[in-house]
Design a protein around this motif. Structure first.
Motif, PDB file in Angstrom:
ATOM      1  N   ASP A 155       0.824  -1.214   0.000  1.00  8.76           N
ATOM      2  CA  ASP A 155       0.000   0.000   0.000  1.00  8.76           C
ATOM      3  C   ASP A 155       0.858   1.265   0.000  1.00  8.76           C
ATOM      4  O   ASP A 155       0.411   2.327  -0.429  1.00  8.76           O
ATOM      5  CB  ASP A 155      -0.918   0.019   1.229  1.00  8.76           C
ATOM      6  N   PHE A 156       2.087   1.149   0.475  1.00 14.81           N
ATOM      7  CA  PHE A 156       2.950   2.325   0.631  1.00 14.81           C
ATOM      8  C   PHE A 156       3.921   2.425  -0.554  1.00 14.81           C
ATOM      9  O   PHE A 156       5.077   1.994  -0.472  1.00 14.81           O
ATOM     10  CB  PHE A 156       3.720   2.249   1.948  1.00 14.81           C
ATOM     11  N   SER A 160      -4.765   7.965   0.473  1.00 13.17           N
ATOM     12  CA  SER A 160      -4.998   8.577   1.779  1.00 13.17           C
ATOM     13  C   SER A 160      -4.745  10.078   1.748  1.00 13.17           C
ATOM     14  O   SER A 160      -5.494  10.854   2.346  1.00 13.17           O
ATOM     15  CB  SER A 160      -4.121   7.922   2.840  1.00 13.17           C
ATOM     16  N   ARG A 216      -0.016   5.885   2.277  1.00 12.35           N
ATOM     17  CA  ARG A 216      -0.822   4.947   1.509  1.00 12.35           C
ATOM     18  C   ARG A 216      -1.414   5.613   0.273  1.00 12.35           C
ATOM     19  O   ARG A 216      -1.713   6.806   0.271  1.00 12.35           O
ATOM     20  CB  ARG A 216      -1.961   4.387   2.367  1.00 12.35           C
TER      21      ARG A 216
END
Length: 619
Positions: free
Chosen positions: A24-25, A48, A45
């Motif tokens: 996700d990162f 986000s 993320r």
């Protein structure tokens, strides 16, 4: 978003970040390490945040975050140097960062500095550097987000360790206004000598919003009509107590609906009114306004003043600040005070033996088991006492059994605090004071009905919320919190009337050596008596032994049967004792955890802390 200090990596690839933090990162910015020292990584993320800009300096990395809901704000991750000379340059670097990063700002990380002596476990303190760091914080008008449940963040891991708070989170006022429900917690250190910090931006518990009678409602047009229309609606019920319960619940829904139509979202209304007013004023720069436009402009100005005043009133009530007069125009201060109080009372984790609870459900379970064991389980008495043999004689208390009168009820209502400590029903003393002509007949009938000994359905009006106040800084176990009861407004009215009746007799009922909870006596008198006694005995060289006894959970462990025996011995009549017995056995409690009520506890013993009558019964 994740910020890692001291990466010790000169180069960080996307593959490295995915291996550290997961797939996700994939968005990140980093400061390369110098050989094997330093290095900062900031990763976030997908979806986000949006990053519009970033800056990399020698000891810090700054990123401009934004999303669709909140204003853009700067985050700076820092890793402070070790040498004092470098620390001076580090502080100057942060001043430069602030100059280039306007607007809401939050900075966090390992500063390698402290700004107060309490941040270190020993006296080995560089006070000059501490003063410079404190000056930096003051000059840039920063405030520290308090760390819950932990005092230090670093340990040298020796047998007699040095503990220091090197890691912290600082922010500006405008950043805190965006995220006023932030909560900073810590995690176990594991492999590092620093503990990880976890910052939740919005940690309020999402649930059903509790009803609260607003103090400004009686000033609004249509309020009394809404109350009267709801209250005078038909109720098919023969029990006055149940009638009160039904009418209060119906009134709650009616007032919520009326408030939504009459007041609505104040912030949205104020923003819309200001926008239209601004458009009219801009139009006035180029042409003369029509009579209708001038009328609208004047009305909008009045409406803006009304809404701004209303917003300040609501913020002031939420802040619980009582030392400022009503009307003081500092809405920002009130919001900050409310946010501070919420963070201070937030319970991030609870410990029960070897178990550490961090989610809401597990924490609720620990609190329920603890307080159900304290309040919800009666103890069998192994012995009884012959009170006539050693206790003081009773007195004539027949006046306490006299029927309630309308004048007495009204005098009690006038003495109630206006806007403090609403219980599960949400109604305060202001509701009774302002609406008494409408609700008087029903409440008078219910009080007379209860005094006559019929307590059917009293449990509907005798509930309470148990709010928890920490007894110490690092409160981790359920026993570390002081339980204060927020009692239903009807039960509070009944106990307040009983307390007012009992107060004139207390001086004759309570021994002179009992100095607490009695009007006209001072709790310090006993301390001074002991102090003077010790001086006399010491002067006369008389060997003596003094014992200081403290009863654990004294309020919560009072046995009801024993209490009723004491009342009978002291001369309390059957009507009074029956009323006290009904109030005790119909009581129920729900523990409030971070604003959310838990399971219902049926009280079997103890007295409520926060009830007007409880201190008098306790002594």
């Amino acid at each position: 978003m994740v910020c890692i200090q001291e990466t010790k990596l000169a180069h960080i690839s996307e593959r490295d970040v995915i291996s550290f933090l997961g797939r996700d990162f994939t968005n990140f910015v980093y400061l390369p390490a110098q050989q094997t020292r330093g290095g900062i990584l900031i990763a976030w993320r997908d979806g986000s945040f949006m990053v519009n800009h970033h800056r990399v300096h020698r000891h810090s990395v700054s990123v401009l975050f934004s999303n669709n809901e909140d204003p853009a704000w700067w985050f700076t991750g820092v890793y402070g140097p070790q040498r004092d000379v470098d620390k001076l340059a580090f502080l100057e670097e942060l001043r430069e960062v602030r100059a280039n990063c306007p607007g809401p700002w939050m900075l966090a990380g390992d500063f390698n500095m402290i700004y107060c002596s309490e941040d270190r476990s020993n006296e080995n303190i560089n006070r000059a550097m501490m003063g410079r760091f404190r000056r930096f914080v003051n000059d840039l008008e920063l405030k520290e987000i308090p760390l819950l449940g932990r005092r230090y963040t670093w340990s040298n891991e020796r047998e007699s360790p040095t503990l220091v708070k090197l890691d912290r989170v600082l922010c500006t006022n405008d950043w805190e206004e965006i995220y006023n429900e932030n909560v900073l917690q810590s995690h176990a250190t594991e492999m590092s000598d620093h503990c990880p910090l976890i910052l939740g931006l919005r940690e309020g518990i999402v649930g059903k919003k509790r009803f609260h009678f607003e103090s400004f409602w009686p000033k609004l047009e249509g309020f009394y009509d809404a109350v009267q229309q709801s209250w005078e609606g038909q109720v098919i019920c023969n029990c006055p107590l149940e009638t009160i319960s039904i009418k209060l619940k119906r009134l709650t829904k009616a007032l919520q609906s009326w408030s939504q139509k009459q007041v609505g979202n104040i912030k949205s209304q104020l923003a819309l009114a200001r926008h239209i007013l601004h458009r009219l004023e801009m139009a006035q720069d180029h042409r003369a306004l029509s009579s209708d436009e001038n009328w609208l402009r004047c009305k909008l100005k009045q409406h803006c003043l009304f809404l701004a005043s209303l917003e300040r009133t609501i913020a002031r009530l939420r802040s619980r600040v009582r030392y400022l007069k009503e009307g003081d125009a500092n809405t920002s201060f009130f919001h900050k005070q409310a946010g501070f109080r919420k963070r201070k009372n937030f319970i991030s984790k609870l410990v029960d033996g070897d178990q550490v609870a961090i989610n809401q459900e597990d924490k609720h379970k620990i609190l329920f088991e603890h307080f159900d064991g304290v309040l919800g389980q009666a103890r069998t008495r192994a012995v009884t006492f012959d009170l006539a043999a050693f206790h003081r004689a009773g007195i004539d208390l027949s006046d306490l059994d006299q029927p309630f009168t309308e004048d007495e009820i009204w005098a009690t209502i006038q003495s109630l605090p206006a806007d403090r400590a609403p219980g599960p029903d949400g109604y305060t003393g202001r509701f009774y004071k302002t609406c008494w002509p409408i609700i008087k007949s029903d409440f008078t009938a219910a009080l007379v009905f209860l005094q006559q000994g019929d307590a059917r359905r009293l449990e509907l009006l005798n509930s309470a919320y148990l709010t928890l106040i920490p007894k110490k800084v690092e409160a981790l176990e359920a026993k570390d919190f002081r339980p204060i009861s927020l009692v239903h407004s009807f039960a509070k009215l009944v106990t307040k009337m009983l307390a007012n009746r009992l107060a004139p007799f207390l001086d004759r009922l309570v021994a002179t050596n009992q100095s607490a909870f009695t009007r006209g006596r001072c709790i310090h008198d006993n301390f001074m008596l002991v102090q003077q006694t010790i001086k006399v005995l010491h002067h006369r060289k008389i060997a003596s032994l003094f014992l200081k006894l403290d009863i654990s959970k004294a309020f919560d462990s009072v046995a009801w049967a024993f209490l009723l025996e004491i009342l009978e011995h002291l001369g309390f009549g059957a009507v009074w004792r029956n009323l006290i017995s009904n109030l005790l056995k119909s009581a129920s409690t729900q523990v409030i955890l971070n604003g959310e009520p838990g399971e219902i506890i049926s009280n079997q013993r103890g007295l409520r802390q926060g009830d007007p009558l409880s201190p008098m019964l306790f002594i």
